[in-house]
Design a protein around this motif. Sequence first.
Motif, PDB file in Angstrom:
ATOM      1  N   THR A 102       0.867  -1.175   0.000  1.00  0.00           N
ATOM      2  CA  THR A 102       0.000   0.000   0.000  1.00  0.00           C
ATOM      3  C   THR A 102       0.899   1.218   0.000  1.00  0.00           C
ATOM      4  OG1 THR A 102      -0.078  -0.089   2.396  1.00  0.00           O
ATOM      5  CG2 THR A 102      -1.887  -1.144   1.212  1.00  0.00           C
ATOM      6  N   LEU A 103       0.611   2.143  -0.885  1.00  0.00           N
ATOM      7  CA  LEU A 103       1.462   3.313  -1.038  1.00  0.00           C
ATOM      8  C   LEU A 103       1.017   4.410  -0.090  1.00  0.00           C
ATOM      9  CD1 LEU A 103       1.687   3.389  -4.922  1.00  0.00           C
ATOM     10  CD2 LEU A 103       3.321   2.451  -3.320  1.00  0.00           C
ATOM     11  N   ARG A 104       1.997   5.125   0.454  1.00  0.00           N
ATOM     12  CA  ARG A 104       1.704   6.237   1.347  1.00  0.00           C
ATOM     13  C   ARG A 104       2.200   7.520   0.710  1.00  0.00           C
ATOM     14  NH1 ARG A 104       5.065   4.699   6.265  1.00  0.00           N
ATOM     15  NH2 ARG A 104       6.292   3.777   4.608  1.00  0.00           N
ATOM     16  N   LYS A 105       1.572   8.634   1.093  1.00  0.00           N
ATOM     17  CA  LYS A 105       2.027   9.925   0.604  1.00  0.00           C
ATOM     18  C   LYS A 105       3.298  10.299   1.339  1.00  0.00           C
ATOM     19  CE  LYS A 105      -1.668  12.708  -1.219  1.00  0.00           C
ATOM     20  NZ  LYS A 105      -2.519  13.860  -1.014  1.00  0.00           N
ATOM     21  N   VAL A 106       4.294  10.737   0.580  1.00  0.00           N
ATOM     22  CA  VAL A 106       5.560  11.128   1.171  1.00  0.00           C
ATOM     23  C   VAL A 106       5.917  12.502   0.626  1.00  0.00           C
ATOM     24  CG1 VAL A 106       7.995  10.557   1.367  1.00  0.00           C
ATOM     25  CG2 VAL A 106       6.309   8.748   1.297  1.00  0.00           C
ATOM     26  N   ARG A 107       6.251  13.402   1.519  1.00  0.00           N
ATOM     27  CA  ARG A 107       6.697  14.722   1.074  1.00  0.00           C
ATOM     28  C   ARG A 107       8.180  14.621   0.778  1.00  0.00           C
ATOM     29  NH1 ARG A 107       4.036  19.904   3.644  1.00  0.00           N
ATOM     30  NH2 ARG A 107       1.904  19.390   3.111  1.00  0.00           N
TER      31      ARG A 107
END
Length: 173
Positions: A102-107
């Motif tokens: 599952t992909l997560r948002k990364v800054r």
Amino acid sequence: MSSSRKHHLKSLMLSIAKGILEQEVKDREVERQRYMAETCPPLSLPSGIQSLQELCRELHHKIDAIDEERYDMEMKVNKSAKEIEDLNIKVIDLKGKFKKPTLRKVRMSADAMLQALLGSKHKVSLDLRANLKQVKKEVKEEDKELRDVGDWRKNVEDKAGMDGRKKMFEAEA
């Protein structure tokens, strides 16, 4: 359709099916008899010991040949089953290896992203503003006049009363 008509049709269908099944059983029996007559000739037992021994030798040779064929077929089947099992294991392994996370948002800054993609060897600085043209902003005189209105209280006092209205008319004329 009435229930008696339905019942009659159902019984007809069942009787036809029963006849077809009986015919298939008879056909199978006839086919079996024909096959046995072709492959197994009627047994003729010789009367002498010598001829009986010869018959036994022939039967043993036939049994050996058939046994070899059976063994070869069994080995082929076992080999194919082993290959199928190995391929199934490979498929299961491949399915397990490439499970999508599952992909997560990364800054991440553009520099950090390039470093992650290209590796730590490539030090690329991505300054997007460095390539932009610098433009000097010209200020128009009309805009200057609009901005230099001055104190609003003074304007209100100048236009107040009859004198102010008179000044407005004189300015227009």
